[in-house]
Structures are given as C-alpha cells and as structure tokens.
Design a protein around this motif. Structure first.
Motif, mmCIF file in Angstrom:
data_model
loop_
_atom_site.group_PDB
_atom_site.id
_atom_site.type_symbol
_atom_site.label_atom_id
_atom_site.label_comp_id
_atom_site.label_asym_id
_atom_site.label_seq_id
_atom_site.Cartn_x
_atom_site.Cartn_y
_atom_site.Cartn_z
ATOM 1 N N ASP A 59 0.780 -1.251 -0.077
ATOM 2 C CA ASP A 59 -0.006 0.044 -0.145
ATOM 3 C C ASP A 59 0.916 1.151 -0.104
ATOM 4 O O ASP A 59 0.560 2.311 -0.899
ATOM 5 C CB ASP A 59 -1.059 0.179 1.412
ATOM 6 N N ALA A 60 1.816 1.302 0.733
ATOM 7 C CA ALA A 60 2.869 2.443 1.018
ATOM 8 C C ALA A 60 3.528 2.710 -0.326
ATOM 9 O O ALA A 60 3.680 3.808 -1.017
ATOM 10 C CB ALA A 60 4.069 2.133 2.120
ATOM 11 N N ILE A 61 3.838 1.591 -1.190
ATOM 12 C CA ILE A 61 4.636 1.497 -2.281
ATOM 13 C C ILE A 61 3.711 2.229 -3.466
ATOM 14 O O ILE A 61 4.085 3.185 -4.187
ATOM 15 C CB ILE A 61 5.054 0.145 -2.863
ATOM 16 N N LEU A 62 2.397 1.748 -3.488
ATOM 17 C CA LEU A 62 1.599 2.335 -4.352
ATOM 18 C C LEU A 62 1.343 3.914 -4.188
ATOM 19 O O LEU A 62 1.043 4.365 -5.212
ATOM 20 C CB LEU A 62 0.106 1.436 -4.346
ATOM 21 N N ILE A 63 0.988 4.270 -3.126
ATOM 22 C CA ILE A 63 1.000 5.485 -2.766
ATOM 23 C C ILE A 63 2.101 6.520 -3.294
ATOM 24 O O ILE A 63 1.696 7.552 -3.639
ATOM 25 C CB ILE A 63 0.701 5.914 -1.162
ATOM 26 N N LYS A 64 3.224 5.762 -2.855
ATOM 27 C CA LYS A 64 4.496 6.589 -3.221
ATOM 28 C C LYS A 64 4.550 6.680 -4.832
ATOM 29 O O LYS A 64 4.801 7.840 -5.420
ATOM 30 C CB LYS A 64 5.702 6.020 -2.771
ATOM 31 N N LEU A 65 4.346 5.786 -5.477
ATOM 32 C CA LEU A 65 4.525 6.057 -6.958
ATOM 33 C C LEU A 65 3.264 6.542 -7.575
ATOM 34 O O LEU A 65 3.492 7.330 -8.518
ATOM 35 C CB LEU A 65 4.316 4.370 -7.651
ATOM 36 N N ALA A 66 2.033 6.752 -6.939
ATOM 37 C CA ALA A 66 0.929 7.426 -7.390
ATOM 38 C C ALA A 66 1.094 9.071 -7.389
ATOM 39 O O ALA A 66 0.677 9.667 -8.206
ATOM 40 C CB ALA A 66 -0.306 6.714 -6.806
ATOM 41 N N GLY A 121 4.124 10.700 -6.020
ATOM 42 C CA GLY A 121 5.392 11.206 -6.173
ATOM 43 C C GLY A 121 6.107 11.535 -4.929
ATOM 44 O O GLY A 121 7.051 12.317 -4.891
ATOM 45 N N MET A 122 5.314 11.247 -3.859
ATOM 46 C CA MET A 122 5.969 11.624 -2.425
ATOM 47 C C MET A 122 7.606 10.786 -2.346
ATOM 48 O O MET A 122 7.499 9.968 -2.886
ATOM 49 C CB MET A 122 5.023 10.913 -1.352
ATOM 50 N N GLY A 123 8.155 11.337 -1.235
ATOM 51 C CA GLY A 123 9.412 10.787 -1.153
ATOM 52 C C GLY A 123 9.461 9.387 -0.345
ATOM 53 O O GLY A 123 8.557 9.109 0.335
ATOM 54 N N TRP A 124 10.435 8.877 -0.652
ATOM 55 C CA TRP A 124 10.742 7.479 0.049
ATOM 56 C C TRP A 124 10.581 7.759 1.735
ATOM 57 O O TRP A 124 10.142 6.963 2.380
ATOM 58 C CB TRP A 124 11.980 6.816 -0.359
ATOM 59 N N ARG A 125 11.250 8.807 2.204
ATOM 60 C CA ARG A 125 11.180 9.080 3.458
ATOM 61 C C ARG A 125 9.679 8.933 4.061
ATOM 62 O O ARG A 125 9.506 8.245 5.152
ATOM 63 C CB ARG A 125 11.913 10.275 4.037
ATOM 64 N N SER A 126 8.823 9.403 3.275
ATOM 65 C CA SER A 126 7.410 9.586 3.871
ATOM 66 C C SER A 126 6.638 8.151 3.660
ATOM 67 O O SER A 126 6.181 7.757 4.612
ATOM 68 C CB SER A 126 6.494 10.809 3.061
ATOM 69 N N ALA A 127 7.161 7.457 2.572
ATOM 70 C CA ALA A 127 6.538 6.419 2.256
ATOM 71 C C ALA A 127 7.129 5.277 3.201
ATOM 72 O O ALA A 127 6.165 4.405 3.869
ATOM 73 C CB ALA A 127 7.020 5.744 0.965
ATOM 74 N N ASN A 128 8.495 5.462 3.888
ATOM 75 C CA ASN A 128 8.932 4.285 4.893
ATOM 76 C C ASN A 128 8.348 4.922 6.238
ATOM 77 O O ASN A 128 7.986 3.884 6.790
ATOM 78 C CB ASN A 128 10.370 4.799 5.073
ATOM 79 N N GLY A 129 7.837 6.060 6.272
ATOM 80 C CA GLY A 129 7.124 6.455 7.447
ATOM 81 C C GLY A 129 5.882 5.833 7.754
ATOM 82 O O GLY A 129 5.386 5.815 8.855
ATOM 83 N N MET A 130 5.243 5.241 6.824
ATOM 84 C CA MET A 130 3.948 4.548 6.863
ATOM 85 C C MET A 130 3.994 3.037 7.638
ATOM 86 O O MET A 130 3.022 2.551 8.170
ATOM 87 C CB MET A 130 3.289 4.423 5.378
ATOM 88 N N VAL A 131 5.158 2.450 7.660
ATOM 89 C CA VAL A 131 5.371 1.039 8.192
ATOM 90 C C VAL A 131 6.476 1.279 9.173
ATOM 91 O O VAL A 131 7.554 1.949 8.865
ATOM 92 C CB VAL A 131 5.677 0.169 7.103
ATOM 93 N N GLY A 149 9.783 0.794 10.799
ATOM 94 C CA GLY A 149 11.209 0.445 10.063
ATOM 95 C C GLY A 149 11.754 1.477 9.385
ATOM 96 O O GLY A 149 10.914 2.033 8.318
ATOM 97 N N ALA A 150 13.099 1.835 9.450
ATOM 98 C CA ALA A 150 13.592 3.028 8.809
ATOM 99 C C ALA A 150 13.251 2.903 7.275
ATOM 100 O O ALA A 150 13.091 4.151 6.653
ATOM 101 C CB ALA A 150 15.223 3.233 9.099
ATOM 102 N N THR A 151 13.685 1.672 6.561
ATOM 103 C CA THR A 151 13.768 1.860 5.203
ATOM 104 C C THR A 151 13.024 0.483 4.648
ATOM 105 O O THR A 151 13.186 0.141 3.703
ATOM 106 C CB THR A 151 15.052 1.568 4.546
ATOM 107 N N ARG A 152 12.108 -0.061 5.403
ATOM 108 C CA ARG A 152 11.507 -1.160 4.969
ATOM 109 C C ARG A 152 10.716 -0.914 3.685
ATOM 110 O O ARG A 152 10.799 -2.121 2.862
ATOM 111 C CB ARG A 152 10.373 -1.731 5.780
ATOM 112 N N VAL A 153 10.044 0.032 3.309
ATOM 113 C CA VAL A 153 9.241 0.160 2.078
ATOM 114 C C VAL A 153 10.199 0.271 0.796
ATOM 115 O O VAL A 153 10.011 -0.650 0.159
ATOM 116 C CB VAL A 153 8.380 1.380 2.215
ATOM 117 N N SER A 154 11.171 1.155 1.006
ATOM 118 C CA SER A 154 11.935 1.273 -0.109
ATOM 119 C C SER A 154 12.895 -0.156 -0.520
ATOM 120 O O SER A 154 12.970 -0.528 -1.639
ATOM 121 C CB SER A 154 12.946 2.538 -0.036
ATOM 122 N N SER A 155 13.359 -0.752 0.789
ATOM 123 C CA SER A 155 14.128 -1.891 0.520
ATOM 124 C C SER A 155 13.304 -3.017 -0.178
ATOM 125 O O SER A 155 13.777 -3.798 -1.028
ATOM 126 C CB SER A 155 14.843 -2.457 1.865
#
Length: 329
Positions: free
Chosen positions: A249-256, A258-268, A270-276
């Motif tokens: 879900d966080a990845i889809l919101i980021k890609l839709a 254009g938000m930054g990875w920092r914000s996407a990672n903040g949804m779950v 873990g520091a970099t779980r979404v981007s990793s």
C-alpha cells in the motif's frame, strides 16, 4: 496511520476549484486542538490524485507575493501596487517597472520578480488579492481573495493518510483565468516563474507511475485485490503474520503521488522497509508482474496467467527470490 515526514508534491491546480475551510482540521493534524467560533486563519482545500490538500492562507500568500522581504513590507500597510510599480509602454507592450531605484534593484535581482509583478499589476483578481491581504488583516484575519488562475506548484508538507497538510508552497507557472485590464493591452497567456530551486517539480520521475489508477479502496489495495494478487508478492509465504500488504500500500501511494521515500517508509515501522522491499521486488521482476496484474483488475480485464520469463528459472525454496537470470557459461 502514522504521520509521514516532510515530503513534496507537484501538481497543476485551478484556484477556482478550491474550497474554503477553517483551521480546525489543519491544527488537529499538527497535534493542536483548537476550537473557536470566528476562525481567523482560512484554509483552502484542493484535491489531487485522490488526496485532499490543506493549504493555509499564509502559505498561499507567501507563494504569490514574492520576494516576501519586499512585498510583505507593503502587503500589511495601507498602500497599493501603484506605490511600488508603474506601467511602462514598450514596443513589446505594457510592462511594469518599480517606482524606486532600490526596489528595482531588489526585485530585478530575484529570479521571478519582474514576471510576477507584471501579473500582479495587469490582472484584476491579482490586484484584488494583493489589496485583500491588508483589508483582512484589519479584521484580524489571515485570508485573501483567491486570484483567478491555473498554476504549476510544488507543495511541501506532511501526509496523514489521504490528507496532505501543506507548510510551504512555490509557484513555477501562472496561467490567468481572466482577461487583463483593457488599458494593459495584450498580455501573456501564461507567466513562467523560474526558480533557483526546482527540485520539487520532478519528484523522482522514474519512481512515479502516472499509469496507476485508483481502485475500490483508493490507491490502497482492496481485500479482493490482495486476495487475488498476494501470491505475486511472495510466491511461497512463510508461516506467521507479515505486513506485506501495508508495505505494498505504501509503495502504491508513493508511486501514485510522487511522495518521497522518507514519507513512504514512515507509513510502516522500520527505517527503510518500504524502499528496500520495493527494490527487492524490482530486482526479482515481481513488481512489474504485480503492477500489470493490478492494472488489469482495476480496468476490469481478465488476468493473464503468470509465467516465468524465458531467461529466468524459479527458486521455490527461497520465498524472497522468485526469478533469477540463468548463468551463462
């Protein structure tokens, strides 16, 4: 949902479509409980990519009347644009020039100053917006008459679920939705406002997918979508609970958005779980399969059976690696 860190969002918006609200919701998102009958700070509500954008009047005022160090000295005084600039007739048409030499030097030194002043002086709603700042300040209110324009903007703020609370705004293009004053003659149909900082206008273009469309649950996956597609994300799910769906879900919101990875990672957590997680899916080829299947579902098309690529072999014993290129001897 946890609050995201600061992020940027680029958009083209028509101020005629904005709605007016009070500051209660905006302050609540910042952790401040505030209730008063006569709210003195107007909040403007815009919509973009399924998000509800909250833009305070002061943020818009700072974006419109730049450079702030010059115009804020006059916005909150009983003065008008005529005390700052004067019309000058040239071969190319009517332009505006600062009245005082010091103002000419300071406005001319800014990247977008002269172009912005031209718009302020020659269009009715722009002049009305300028005058309304002081008129509302006399009533102890922070609000302004919205100018009639379409603008390319970059917002900085925080994402709270599907609500984006803006704390800063920059404008890079203005397209008036009205005619200039008759005495102003022919004026440009749009004003380009170059900026020294255009970092927000291209928000990770490679990692923003304009082909994504919303489903029954917005950008997030609906239960029916996850039930049909979760096997693509993890072909052999391990025993025990996991938060794959929240990460997707966080990845889809980021890609839709254009938000930054920092914000996407903040949804779950873990520091970099979404981007990793996204990088691992891209390397294995699973994300492309998942994205294509999700698009088919949301367009009402029939899902094609998933087949391994010809240059790949399956590794079913490892749930984190589904496809890997063959080694060449």
């Amino acid at each position: 949902m946890p609050e995201s860190g600061k992020t940027k969002l680029s958009l083209t918006t028509n101020l005629d479509d904005w709605q007016v609200s009070d500051s209660t919701e905006y302050l609540a998102l910042s952790g401040t409980q505030y209730h008063v009958r006569d709210d003195s700070h107007e909040i403007y509500v815009a919509r973009h990519l399924g998000l509800r954008l909250l833009i305070p009047a002061l943020v818009l005022t700072r974006a419109l009347f730049m450079p702030n160090a010059i115009f804020f000295n006059h916005l909150y005084r009983p003065s008008s644009l005529d005390q700052l600039v004067a019309p000058v007739l040239r071969a190319t048409g009517l332009v505006c020039a600062p009245v005082h030499r010091d103002l000419s030097r300071r406005i001319g030194a800014t990247v977008s100053g002269p172009t912005r002043v031209q718009w302020m002086y020659c269009f009715p709603s722009a002049r009305e917006a300028f005058a309304s700042v002081y008129a509302n300040a006399l009533r102890r209110a922070i609000r302004l008459a919205l100018p009639k324009l379409v603008g390319d903007a970059v917002l900085t703020g925080t994402l709270h679920g599907r609500v984006f609370a803006a704390s800063a705004m920059s404008l890079h293009r203005l397209e008036p939705n009205e005619h200039a004053f008759s005495w102003a003659g022919e004026q440009p149909t749009q004003f380009i406002l170059p900026s020294a900082d255009r970092s927000g206008t291209q928000l990770n273009a490679v990692l923003k997918n304009s082909e994504l469309i919303e489903g029954p649950n917005g950008w997030r996956l609906a239960d029916s979508e996850w039930l049909r597609l979760n096997h693509i994300i993890r072909a052999n799910p391990t025993d025990g609970p996991n938060d794959d769906r929240a990460i997707v879900d966080a990845i889809l919101i980021k890609l839709a958005t254009g938000m930054g990875w920092r914000s996407a990672n903040g949804m779950v957590e873990g520091a970099t779980r979404v981007s990793s997680f996204y990088q691992n899916l891209r390397r294995s080829g699973r994300w492309e399969d998942f994205e294509a299947a999700l698009l088919c579902l949301r367009q009402g098309k029939k899902l094609a059976p998933l087949r391994p690529r010809q240059d790949a072999v399956l590794f079913p014993h490892n749930p984190r690696i589904r496809l890997r290129p063959r080694k060449t001897l």
